[in-house]
Design an enzyme around this catalytic site. Sequence first.
Site, PDB file in Angstrom:
ATOM      1  N   GLU A  81       0.794  -1.221   0.000  1.00  0.00           N
ATOM      2  CA  GLU A  81       0.000   0.000   0.000  1.00  0.00           C
ATOM      3  C   GLU A  81       0.835   1.283   0.000  1.00  0.00           C
ATOM      4  O   GLU A  81       0.396   2.310  -0.502  1.00  0.00           O
ATOM      5  CB  GLU A  81      -0.937   0.014   1.222  1.00  0.00           C
ATOM      6  CG  GLU A  81      -1.977  -1.092   1.224  1.00  0.00           C
ATOM      7  CD  GLU A  81      -3.073  -0.861   0.182  1.00  0.00           C
ATOM      8  OE1 GLU A  81      -3.339   0.312  -0.144  1.00  0.00           O
ATOM      9  OE2 GLU A  81      -3.634  -1.864  -0.310  1.00  0.00           O
TER      10      GLU A  81
ATOM     11  N   SER B 180     -34.813 -33.291  43.156  1.00  0.00           N
ATOM     12  CA  SER B 180     -34.117 -34.048  44.198  1.00  0.00           C
ATOM     13  C   SER B 180     -32.692 -33.580  44.466  1.00  0.00           C
ATOM     14  O   SER B 180     -32.047 -34.105  45.372  1.00  0.00           O
ATOM     15  CB  SER B 180     -34.078 -35.524  43.831  1.00  0.00           C
ATOM     16  OG  SER B 180     -35.386 -35.996  43.643  1.00  0.00           O
TER      17      SER B 180
END
Lengths: 139, 764
Positions: free
Chosen positions: B179, B457
């Site tokens: 770039e 339970s």
Amino acid sequence: MKRIERWLACAMILVLAGCASLQPVATEPPPPPRNEAVIALLDVSRSQSSAGKLDMAGASLERALRIEPQNPELWQELARVRLQQRQYREAENFAAKANILAGTDMHLRAENWRIIGQARTSLGDYQGAQAAFEHAEGE
Amino acid sequence: MAKRKRQKLNKKLILPLVALAGLLAALVFTLYLDSVVRERFEGKRWELPARVYARPLELYPGLKLTPAQMISELSMLGYREMPEPREPGTFRLRGQVLELVSRPFVFGDGPQPSVSLGIRFANGQVQELVERAKNSALGLVRLEPILIGGIYPGKNEDRVLVKFEEVPQHLIDALIAVEDRRFYSHHGIDPKGIARALFATASGSVQGGSTLTQQLAKNFFLTPKRTIRRKLTEMLMALLIELHYSKEEILEAYINEVYLGQDGNRAIHGFGLASSYFFDKPLTYLGLADTALLAGMLKGPSFYNPRSQPQRALERRNLVLAIMAREGFISAQQFALNKSAPLGVIDRPPRGTSPHPAFLGLVHRQLQRDYRDADLRSEGLQIFTTLDPQVQLAAERALTAQLAQLEQSYKQPPDSLQAAILVTSTQNAEVQAVVGARDPRSKGFNRALDARRPIGSLVKPVVYLTALQQPHSYTLATMVDDTPLVYAQSGTTDWTPENYDHQFHGQVMLRDGLIHSYNVSTARLGLEVGVAKVLANLRRLGVERKVPEFASSLLGANEFSPLEVTQVYQTLAGGGFRTPLRAIREVLTAEGISLQRYPLNIEQVVDPAPLFLLTKTMQDVVREGTARRLGNYLPADLEIAGKTGTSDGFRDSWFAGFTGDRLGVVWIGRDDNESSGLTGASGAMTIWGRMMASLDLTPLLVPEGGNIERVWIDQASGLRSAADCPGAIALPFIAGSAPEQAVPCARDSDKKSHKTWFERIFGR
């Protein structure tokens, strides 16, 4: 400190002597296994402790406990660190935990009771401390 | 004349005035741009999310770890396999020997340098650790921890900000090569680049000619309009940026800002998020080929989208690699090696930025007690957690696989069941895994923390513990009545609990009520000791909120979250010591200074002796009771203690159990509260079994303490018996609490008539 080192050395010798191959008795937990990493971390913790880095000493002991969570000696050492940190309730609880895991190790149990006695003294519970010291004598 | 002169004067004045006004306007505009630039820049720079790490793996001789597990750990850390590992983050496995080079890392107890390590495995264990450079044995090595997510600024949840130090050098090289070759020498604009671009445009092709700084400036505006004025503004901004900030800061901002793709209506900004979106890895862990692919996509994120245009993306990536080689950033060998590498993009983008959102949810909640949310999202704190990736993966896999299978076996609609799992370490209460949904990656409702459901339970152990804490009234051998019960309370309809098998079992020993999960005898026992006392015990064990007291509380009518259940069972598994569940070990600042440790703290809340009796009986639940089919998954010698739970109408299926080292709680149910068709044993327990079977476990050896004695008991009467009589078992008692009365040793035939006699007296 001395006692622990001695205990440690004895345990090492026992391990080397093949003590580890003994079958655990069903009703008693086996003697805590010895591990180099744990011994190294105990050393680190002690030097941090004597340098006044109590937080870090505790952290090193916690690392060791992750490797050997049922090792009563590590719990006792943590109790000792908390005592130095003036966290007396914590110290008492850690020593109690060490006591449950200590099985029939009289020396370790006696030392735990002494820590409990000191913690209670610092908390102003003199009667409780007295009882703890008596336990220590009785072990 | 005077008029003319004045006009002339005016004319003379106008030009400078206009010029002055123009200059002023330009100045104001520049100042305005300057403020825009600084605002955008500072905002971005200081909003660093907290980074969240898993527990570091501690390696030591004797650690149970297979090479395969080690490789899985290394791949989560983004280590790459190399023929010769030299760089940090590389490894090589040859048979039972693994060589790796760790990355340097700063822990709470100080910096830890990179180490070149050899690990020899044998029999599923680490046999030996060697520091290769010195050829010396090591006792303990801590690897750097896996990054598992971040706590991001709320307004853009989906930005994964990275710091410059975390950016792989390859990415920076690729950006500069492709770039902006003169990035380090220009001052924001590059005349040579512009000339080149103009020339290229004139000759037909389109070239950017923008510096990285200009591209960054462009990204600060929302509209990508291409006008001369915009271009000039952009150049001015680029100059201003260069004036204020260093090249590193500009690169960091660029890397966090640029647009790299679109996911529906969500824009993928920044390489951090792109890395997660395309590779499901943190940016730090990307290799050369991966970074080249991402850098290449800048030119046209949708045109070069590797998912929709794999061939085009591959060619573009290789072009980037070729430019990097030409510019001398990589060697010819690196080029050759990487251009033939596959794209490596994962097929489907991950849902969120963390693979374990449910665990992260728990971490976030615990952090919120001590930190302001704004600080968590912006100060770059480093959070060291207790997550064990091996356990977490085992939990996720077991849950996903088993739910599909259960739906099929129990004729439930596909995808109807939901589930939650928590796994902790029994002795220090560290949370090792949390799953909050059937799709472990979905970020929505965290059932592990927020689904409150009747626990059935699972409450029973607390009822029995409450009784056993009164050794003069209750022992494991106390006979309890399991015949029809009508509990009348004014203002409500009568409560008539029933057993799961719709039978009554007459007189049963206390332990049988728990082992076989009898509702009626448990209810009777609970009413005798008192509902209030049972619930007070529940609070002592770790439930922090006040819950309504009903008789049916004794059978688990109250609703708790899996997290709350885990806290209660944690105290049981931890030997009666209550330890707040911990998901965080330490918080460091961005600079590595320790802010806060979360040290281990314990408080003894249950005496060891009654807890010993309870735990022994919970082991019998697994050995011979409602959880005996756990034996299909796990060997008996682990001596697991556990309890199943099923709520009314099969709406909730629970299992909670522990070995010597791990506690797990599993819940299954439906979000619409319809029947899941599952009991605790047929549902949750199978996930628990499957999960634990893939983990390394320590047997549960319950420390006995001094005041326990064993006495032979005739099971039919609960009275003393001679040793080894038929129908007699040796049971533990708190010293002095065993029954004194004895029955004669029953031969087999006597035994039978004895039982029918009981049945005659006490019903069926």
